[in-house]
Structures are given as structure tokens and as C-alpha cells.
Motif scaffolding. Sequence first.
Motif, PDB file in Angstrom:
ATOM      1  N   VAL A   1       1.539 -16.585 -10.607  1.00  0.00           N
ATOM      2  CA  VAL A   1       2.459 -15.805  -9.775  1.00  0.00           C
ATOM      3  C   VAL A   1       2.066 -14.340  -9.791  1.00  0.00           C
ATOM      4  O   VAL A   1       2.066 -13.651  -8.744  1.00  0.00           O
ATOM      5  CB  VAL A   1       3.911 -15.985 -10.269  1.00  0.00           C
ATOM      6  N   GLU A   2       1.718 -13.834 -10.980  1.00  0.00           N
ATOM      7  CA  GLU A   2       1.321 -12.430 -11.082  1.00  0.00           C
ATOM      8  C   GLU A   2       0.047 -12.162 -10.286  1.00  0.00           C
ATOM      9  O   GLU A   2      -0.075 -11.116  -9.618  1.00  0.00           O
ATOM     10  CB  GLU A   2       1.124 -12.050 -12.546  1.00  0.00           C
ATOM     11  N   ALA A   3      -0.900 -13.081 -10.360  1.00  0.00           N
ATOM     12  CA  ALA A   3      -2.151 -12.894  -9.610  1.00  0.00           C
ATOM     13  C   ALA A   3      -1.875 -12.916  -8.114  1.00  0.00           C
ATOM     14  O   ALA A   3      -2.453 -12.120  -7.335  1.00  0.00           O
ATOM     15  CB  ALA A   3      -3.149 -13.996  -9.988  1.00  0.00           C
ATOM     16  N   ARG A   4      -0.997 -13.828  -7.702  1.00  0.00           N
ATOM     17  CA  ARG A   4      -0.641 -13.920  -6.277  1.00  0.00           C
ATOM     18  C   ARG A   4       0.063 -12.632  -5.825  1.00  0.00           C
ATOM     19  O   ARG A   4      -0.210 -12.096  -4.742  1.00  0.00           O
ATOM     20  CB  ARG A   4       0.274 -15.124  -6.069  1.00  0.00           C
ATOM     21  N   ALA A   5       0.972 -12.123  -6.671  1.00  0.00           N
ATOM     22  CA  ALA A   5       1.692 -10.899  -6.326  1.00  0.00           C
ATOM     23  C   ALA A   5       0.744  -9.716  -6.246  1.00  0.00           C
ATOM     24  O   ALA A   5       0.861  -8.851  -5.345  1.00  0.00           O
ATOM     25  CB  ALA A   5       2.800 -10.636  -7.350  1.00  0.00           C
ATOM     26  N   LYS A   6      -0.213  -9.647  -7.149  1.00  0.00           N
ATOM     27  CA  LYS A   6      -1.182  -8.538  -7.130  1.00  0.00           C
ATOM     28  C   LYS A   6      -2.020  -8.594  -5.855  1.00  0.00           C
ATOM     29  O   LYS A   6      -2.276  -7.560  -5.211  1.00  0.00           O
ATOM     30  CB  LYS A   6      -2.093  -8.622  -8.354  1.00  0.00           C
ATOM     31  N   ARG A   7      -2.426  -9.816  -5.502  1.00  0.00           N
ATOM     32  CA  ARG A   7      -3.210  -9.957  -4.271  1.00  0.00           C
ATOM     33  C   ARG A   7      -2.407  -9.501  -3.047  1.00  0.00           C
ATOM     34  O   ARG A   7      -2.918  -8.797  -2.183  1.00  0.00           O
ATOM     35  CB  ARG A   7      -3.620 -11.423  -4.116  1.00  0.00           C
ATOM     36  N   ASP A   8      -1.107  -9.903  -3.024  1.00  0.00           N
ATOM     37  CA  ASP A   8      -0.255  -9.498  -1.896  1.00  0.00           C
ATOM     38  C   ASP A   8      -0.050  -7.991  -1.872  1.00  0.00           C
ATOM     39  O   ASP A   8      -0.022  -7.365  -0.794  1.00  0.00           O
ATOM     40  CB  ASP A   8       1.094 -10.208  -1.969  1.00  0.00           C
ATOM     41  N   ARG A   9       0.113  -7.367  -3.013  1.00  0.00           N
ATOM     42  CA  ARG A   9       0.295  -5.912  -3.052  1.00  0.00           C
ATOM     43  C   ARG A   9      -0.963  -5.202  -2.571  1.00  0.00           C
ATOM     44  O   ARG A   9      -0.889  -4.183  -1.862  1.00  0.00           O
ATOM     45  CB  ARG A   9       0.674  -5.463  -4.472  1.00  0.00           C
TER      46      ARG A   9
ATOM     47  N   GLU B   1       5.812  -8.660   2.238  1.00  0.00           N
ATOM     48  CA  GLU B   1       6.974  -8.169   1.499  1.00  0.00           C
ATOM     49  C   GLU B   1       7.925  -9.316   1.171  1.00  0.00           C
ATOM     50  O   GLU B   1       8.500  -9.394   0.072  1.00  0.00           O
ATOM     51  CB  GLU B   1       7.695  -7.087   2.315  1.00  0.00           C
ATOM     52  N   ALA B   2       8.127 -10.243   2.125  1.00  0.00           N
ATOM     53  CA  ALA B   2       9.002 -11.403   1.881  1.00  0.00           C
ATOM     54  C   ALA B   2       8.427 -12.282   0.777  1.00  0.00           C
ATOM     55  O   ALA B   2       9.156 -12.794  -0.090  1.00  0.00           O
ATOM     56  CB  ALA B   2       9.172 -12.202   3.180  1.00  0.00           C
ATOM     57  N   GLU B   3       7.095 -12.452   0.821  1.00  0.00           N
ATOM     58  CA  GLU B   3       6.461 -13.288  -0.209  1.00  0.00           C
ATOM     59  C   GLU B   3       6.559 -12.629  -1.582  1.00  0.00           C
ATOM     60  O   GLU B   3       6.753 -13.307  -2.586  1.00  0.00           O
ATOM     61  CB  GLU B   3       5.005 -13.556   0.151  1.00  0.00           C
ATOM     62  N   LEU B   4       6.442 -11.277  -1.608  1.00  0.00           N
ATOM     63  CA  LEU B   4       6.556 -10.574  -2.889  1.00  0.00           C
ATOM     64  C   LEU B   4       7.956 -10.726  -3.480  1.00  0.00           C
ATOM     65  O   LEU B   4       8.120 -10.880  -4.693  1.00  0.00           O
ATOM     66  CB  LEU B   4       6.208  -9.087  -2.716  1.00  0.00           C
ATOM     67  N   VAL B   5       8.965 -10.718  -2.634  1.00  0.00           N
ATOM     68  CA  VAL B   5      10.339 -10.942  -3.103  1.00  0.00           C
ATOM     69  C   VAL B   5      10.461 -12.350  -3.683  1.00  0.00           C
ATOM     70  O   VAL B   5      11.049 -12.563  -4.744  1.00  0.00           O
ATOM     71  CB  VAL B   5      11.353 -10.728  -1.960  1.00  0.00           C
ATOM     72  N   SER B   6       9.885 -13.325  -2.960  1.00  0.00           N
ATOM     73  CA  SER B   6       9.936 -14.722  -3.414  1.00  0.00           C
ATOM     74  C   SER B   6       9.182 -14.892  -4.734  1.00  0.00           C
ATOM     75  O   SER B   6       9.653 -15.577  -5.657  1.00  0.00           O
ATOM     76  CB  SER B   6       9.342 -15.629  -2.339  1.00  0.00           C
ATOM     77  N   LEU B   7       8.044 -14.222  -4.840  1.00  0.00           N
ATOM     78  CA  LEU B   7       7.252 -14.317  -6.074  1.00  0.00           C
ATOM     79  C   LEU B   7       7.976 -13.656  -7.245  1.00  0.00           C
ATOM     80  O   LEU B   7       7.903 -14.131  -8.382  1.00  0.00           O
ATOM     81  CB  LEU B   7       5.879 -13.677  -5.866  1.00  0.00           C
TER      82      LEU B   7
END
Length: 246
Positions: A77-85, A101-107
Motif C-alpha cells: 500500500v505504501e509503495a502504491r501510495a508513493k507511486r501515486d504521489r 487523489e481518490a486512490e490516495l484516500v482509499s489507500l
Amino acid sequence: MALTASPQDQARLLDLQGLDTRVRQIEHRATALPEHAEITALAGQGVALRSRLSAATGAWEDNQTEIRRLESDVEVVEARAKRDRDRLQTSTSVKDVQALEAELVSLAKRRSDLEDIELELMEAAEGLRAELDAAQVEHASLQGRIGLAEQSRDAALAELRAEQEQVEGERERLAASLPEELVALYEKQRARYGYGASLLRARVSSAAGVALTESDLAGIRTAAPDAVLLCPESQAILVRTDESGL
């Protein structure tokens, strides 16, 4: 031809019988040692304790496996969030920005949920570890008690074996000093009936533990002193002495 032996040799059969009785007593003592019962009882406790230890070990390992799985999920999840950021910093599309932004909230929620579950598992781990440690301590203590009981049993058996060897040595020497045919009859009767020789004292056969009848005694009275007779009750060689009451 009827078997004969000197009254002295016949009387020595009682010593032989006494040694055989001692051997049986030693063998009985060897099987009746209190350590046998103690070891059996401890082994029974060990079955239940091993089951408890296995269950505690399984519960602890399952807990640790689940914690590691959650930690791995959090890392994903952290890796996915970092990629999205990172993508959010470079994206120029309003639609892409909104999606990121929606995906980051979900993550973030997913990570929070995972961490809550992980915290619960870590709290449970304390009790599981304590139960496992307690079971291991009890198991080690039980194994120590079993070891001590086995040492005590082995020492007692060694003493009994030494005593039995001594008695059997005495028996062998005594049997070798008696007439071969007399010993053979003694062995035959002992194998069949449990006693090879019986002392007749006050008209009572020691092997049978009963007084002989008058008709039996009448035949015994007329027998020659060196005649080898069998007790009509026990079938052991009947040893007559001045105490026989004939």
C-alpha cells in the motif's frame, strides 16, 4: 525304579526352593518399582502437555505469519501510495489528478485498516507468547522429572539385577552339588506346579499350606528315608524331617 536320594540332599532342596523363591521375589520387585507407575503417570501428563504445547506453538506461529502478511500488505500500500504521489506531482490532467487523489484516500484508509488489524494481532501476540513460554517451561520441567524418575528406576533395577545374579549364582552352585536326577525332578515339578520342594512340618505341606490326610500320612510313614516322595497336594518333592510329625 523309584528315585532315591539321601535325606540330607532332599533337605537341601528346600534351600534350592528358597533361592528360587528369592529370584521370583526380586523379579516381582523389579516389575513393581514405584518409579514405573511414576513414569507412566508423568508420560500421561506429557501427552496432554505436548498437545497444549503444539496448540500454543501453532497459535503463535499463525499469529506471527499473519503479522508478517499484514506488514507486507502495508508495504504494498505504501509503495502504491508513493507511486501515486509521484504521479500526482507530474500530472497535468485534471481527471488524472482527481483519480489519483481518490486512490490516495482509499489507500490511506486501507493502510489504516491494516495497521489496526496488525495492532490487534501484536496485542494478541503478547498473550500467545506468554502461553507458549509457559507451556515450554512446563514441558521442560516435566522432562526433567521424567529423567530423574528414569535414573532412579535404572539405579533400582541395577541393584536388583546384581542381587538376582548373586542369588542365581548361589543357586547354580547348590544345584550342581546335588544329584542330577533329583534336581531334574525338582525342576520338572517346579515348572509344572510352581514349587519343586515342600517341607512337611507338623503334617502340613508348606507348598500346599494344608495338612495331609491320614491316608496320605500312612503311606509316607512306611516309605524309606531315602525314598523321594511327592506331596499329594502340591506335587512338589516332599521333604521329611524330625519336625514332620510322622
